[in-house]
Design a protein around this motif. Sequence first.
Motif, PDB file in Angstrom:
ATOM      1  N   UNK A   1       0.836  -1.203   0.000  1.00 60.20           N
ATOM      2  CA  UNK A   1       0.000   0.000   0.000  1.00 60.20           C
ATOM      3  C   UNK A   1       0.870   1.251   0.000  1.00 60.20           C
TER       4      UNK A   1
ATOM      5  N   UNK B   1       8.786  -8.563 -10.659  1.00 60.61           N
ATOM      6  CA  UNK B   1       8.301  -9.141 -11.907  1.00 60.61           C
ATOM      7  C   UNK B   1       7.901  -7.985 -12.798  1.00 60.61           C
ATOM      8  N   UNK B   2       8.563  -7.851 -13.921  1.00 50.93           N
ATOM      9  CA  UNK B   2       8.204  -6.752 -14.814  1.00 50.93           C
ATOM     10  C   UNK B   2       8.536  -7.191 -16.225  1.00 50.93           C
ATOM     11  N   UNK B   3       8.031  -6.501 -17.230  1.00 53.53           N
ATOM     12  CA  UNK B   3       8.406  -6.841 -18.596  1.00 53.53           C
ATOM     13  C   UNK B   3       9.915  -6.676 -18.789  1.00 53.53           C
TER      14      UNK B   3
ATOM     15  N   UNK C   1      12.024  -3.284 -18.985  1.00 53.51           N
ATOM     16  CA  UNK C   1      12.451  -2.411 -17.891  1.00 53.51           C
ATOM     17  C   UNK C   1      13.823  -2.833 -17.395  1.00 53.51           C
TER      18      UNK C   1
ATOM     19  N   UNK D   1       6.832   5.145 -17.752  1.00 56.42           N
ATOM     20  CA  UNK D   1       5.768   5.316 -18.740  1.00 56.42           C
ATOM     21  C   UNK D   1       6.346   5.377 -20.152  1.00 56.42           C
TER      22      UNK D   1
ATOM     23  N   UNK E   1       7.103   1.931 -21.112  1.00 52.65           N
ATOM     24  CA  UNK E   1       5.881   1.200 -21.431  1.00 52.65           C
ATOM     25  C   UNK E   1       5.401   1.498 -22.847  1.00 52.65           C
ATOM     26  N   UNK E   2       5.832   2.633 -23.409  1.00 48.43           N
ATOM     27  CA  UNK E   2       5.395   2.929 -24.770  1.00 48.43           C
ATOM     28  C   UNK E   2       6.368   2.398 -25.819  1.00 48.43           C
TER      29      UNK E   2
ATOM     30  N   UNK F   1       5.311  12.388 -20.916  1.00 45.69           N
ATOM     31  CA  UNK F   1       5.520  11.056 -21.485  1.00 45.69           C
ATOM     32  C   UNK F   1       4.748  10.848 -22.775  1.00 45.69           C
TER      33      UNK F   1
ATOM     34  N   UNK G   1       7.940  -5.714 -24.170  1.00 40.78           N
ATOM     35  CA  UNK G   1       6.954  -5.390 -23.140  1.00 40.78           C
ATOM     36  C   UNK G   1       6.116  -6.601 -22.763  1.00 40.78           C
ATOM     37  N   UNK G   2       6.106  -7.601 -23.619  1.00 41.54           N
ATOM     38  CA  UNK G   2       5.263  -8.764 -23.341  1.00 41.54           C
ATOM     39  C   UNK G   2       6.070  -9.967 -22.913  1.00 41.54           C
ATOM     40  N   UNK G   3       7.372  -9.735 -22.646  1.00 40.65           N
ATOM     41  CA  UNK G   3       8.235 -10.818 -22.221  1.00 40.65           C
ATOM     42  C   UNK G   3       8.450 -10.682 -20.714  1.00 40.65           C
ATOM     43  N   UNK G   4       7.935 -11.614 -19.923  1.00 46.49           N
ATOM     44  CA  UNK G   4       8.108 -11.453 -18.476  1.00 46.49           C
ATOM     45  C   UNK G   4       9.563 -11.645 -18.079  1.00 46.49           C
ATOM     46  N   UNK G   5       9.968 -10.925 -17.048  1.00 44.74           N
ATOM     47  CA  UNK G   5      11.352 -11.012 -16.599  1.00 44.74           C
ATOM     48  C   UNK G   5      11.344 -10.891 -15.086  1.00 44.74           C
TER      49      UNK G   5
ATOM     50  N   UNK H   1       0.846 -11.184 -14.594  1.00 44.66           N
ATOM     51  CA  UNK H   1       1.766 -10.424 -15.443  1.00 44.66           C
ATOM     52  C   UNK H   1       1.036  -9.733 -16.587  1.00 44.66           C
TER      53      UNK H   1
ATOM     54  N   UNK I   1       0.686  -6.353 -14.515  1.00 43.68           N
ATOM     55  CA  UNK I   1       2.025  -5.766 -14.611  1.00 43.68           C
ATOM     56  C   UNK I   1       2.259  -5.146 -15.979  1.00 43.68           C
TER      57      UNK I   1
END
Lengths: 473, 437
Positions: free
Chosen positions: A26, A74-76, A79, A97, A100-101, A148, A197-201, B213, B217
Amino acid sequence: MVQYLIKRILIFIPTLLVISLLAFGLSKIAPGDPVEMKLRGFGPDQQNPANAERVYRETADFLGLDKPVFYIGLSPAAYPDTLYNILRRDHRENLSKLVAQYGAWPPISDYYHRLLRMNYVLQEVGRQEQGNAFRSIRSALQQLFLAHADSRITSLLEEAETLALQDSSLQAALLPPIRELKSSYQAIKDQARPGLLYLPDIKWYGLDNQYHNWLMGFLQLDFGISYYDSRPVADKMKDALFWTILINGMAILVAYLLSIPLGVFSAVWKDSFFDRSTTLTLFILYSLPSFWIGTMLLVFFTTPEYGMDWFPSIGLGNLPPEAPFWSRFWERASHMGLPVFCLAYGALAFISRQMRGGMLNVIGQDYIRTAWAKGLSGRAVIWRHAFRNALFPIITLFANIFPAVFAGSVAIEVIFNIPGMGKLTIDAILQRDWPVVYTVLMLSAILTMAGILIADVLYAWADPRVSYSRNKS
Amino acid sequence: MLIGVKKEKDTAEAIARRQAMGESYWGIVRRQFRKKRLAVWSLRLLYGLIFIALTADFMANERPLYCKIDGQVYFPVFKQYAVALGLSTWEAQFFQKGWREHEYETVIWAPIPYSATTIDRKNNNYRAPGGEQDVESTRFRHWLGTDQLGRDVAAGMISGTRIAMLVGVVSMSIAALIGVFFGALAGYFGDDRFRASRIRVALNILGFLASIFYGFTARSYAFSEGTFSVELLKSLGIIAAIMVAANLLAGFLKRFPVLGRPVTLPLDLMVMRLIEVISSIPGLLLVLSILAVIEQPSILYVMAIIGLIRWTGIARFIRAELLRIRSLEYIEAAQALGFSEWRIIFRHAIPNALTPVLITIAFGVASAILLEAFLSFLSVGVPPEQVTWGSLLRLARSQASAWWLAIFPGFAIFLTVTIFNLLGEGLTDALDPRLRS
């Protein structure tokens, strides 16, 4: 029993972990930058970027906010795992941001560093130049830190470039870096890799992170420093806890002293006028919201509007410590009368209802009939035989009531302006003073769980028929 | 569900008829419930409150119910709904002038001709109900007084009724959905009956992680730019798609013997641990800190959060009932007939376990309404322009002479909470088999 206890205490651990994660999570989603909050009023020289950055960095380091947030992230894949190194929250969010684009970090990082360098260039130029054109260029470039959207960045860059072109004195110093900035922004768009952006890492940050440091501190009873006034949280809580325990303790004492005889007599004289009237009154009392009663008492009995100004107004009185003990005592007591009443009546109704129910159960038992039959006096039967057996569940209630009263005192402390835990918590939540909020949440969870556990243990101890070991049940 | 109380004579006849032909379960419950006078009265009052909540816009509104201007007939209160739905727009004249300033040929005002947010500048600064008021006629008196801005307290009370009922119903519906689902899982399957193939368990865990994800995310930018509710729906769609895909894949892959070997999941243990964790979280403090974080407060968040933390009681009840029901003969018969587990749970087991949940829901609604009133009393989580019982009560603290602000909203809270508590008690007695004679 020991096995049961160990099992129960083991359940504490995941619960506390969940609560700590919730509170911590939070605080990270919450808007606002604690460093900015702390710096407010210090007013670091904003004209000097190096100085402002140093003060910011030192404050963030002091608050421990220059570390990664959690053990893992956990992020794309787009990053970088070093994003936390960008200390300013607004900059960091703006950069993410951008990521993310466009999905490519290296050109974005390059662009950000050019922007930062631009700040120094502007400061250099600003020594000799303070014209209108310069100010407009500076404000456009400063706004880039928080822009951004593509259209916004482009228009800001265009604006800065045209202004620099028009002004011959600025052209030499400012035009090349602005052009560079522009081309580095173009590079972001050219090198975009949205696929990332769609590849988890999953990123591993190690043990030196904000959550770990806070949790380890908490386990060593170091609760941190308040963001708001820089006092240690433990100190703030010590003062608040004194008042909360005092008024809650008095309220529970009053509630028990009154409710036990009420419950016993209304059970003994079941269906009499006394029983009916107390049952009805207690039911109504139980349903009366304490914040309403608190407000009503405040409105009617502490103000001269209605000619019933019988109690002093809110707070705890302000006699100096040199005043005689008795007058200080009287001052405090008169201020605490109404809050204690508000806290007590709900618990009173609840305990008497339980007491009455417990007594009714016992009175129907065979051994009570035997006691009557062998000619014992009414007093002996009721108090020695029945009451003792009905009392145990009431004792165990204590453990359940305490956390409830503790939470209930939030309303009362706010209404009567008592500097206790409830008021401290509300203020901390509204000021986003997270170290205080974490600590209160954790401590009250521990209190709740310990309360339930103590109730269960007491219950088994008082009533041999209750057993928590598996083979018997 | 519980049908209203009819005339004594009808009831006597109906009972006689039912007893002759073997009374239904609900028949017995209803009869038992009617024995408690207080419970019956609270049911009647509850109907009253529901009526006020449903017709709030017609009871207190600054717009006329019906009016005629220059030969044109308007129904502004109805039109307000059409405008809100985007089906219609207000005529220009209604923007130019206030509702009271038009030249009406005929007009019918709502019983209370003010909305909760209408500011009556001529009667600001706390006008007492019985005191002097600057109004055109008695028709436009502020019967329960006004607050500092000049808002009508009676209209605020009616809007507060709607909010309170909405909070109670919506938050308890959320709680009931979650509670029934988890309780049924725990109770019906217990620790030993839930068996799934290895691959299904593995793919569901993977699918869950992937859902977090791809649903949240990777979409954090979309969330920060777009409308929250729209993006949330999209995310839920993505999550549903991923989970369905994972389960379809599992259905295909479990044909391979290594992957298809069943594992037993101790669902009961898992759910009970979850319940223990959630019920030891200090609810009030958690709700306060969550709501303080939200930048654009809305009553919807309050309802959702109350629902999300108050489901444990319902889950416990359902679990206990299903533990009993699952070993009954008709469930075994259904299993022998080869019905799927989910069909047995939702069509055969849960309907028979729902009755005791009503008790928990009744008490739950009471505590949800109390919590919402307390939150708006502290002005946490409820938008500042929203008038609720709690927010009216808060105003009393700043102006001690305004007794009407302390008494009326507080009494409404007390009454509603008591009604639901009494209903809960009445139901407890009506459903208790020991009391049936």
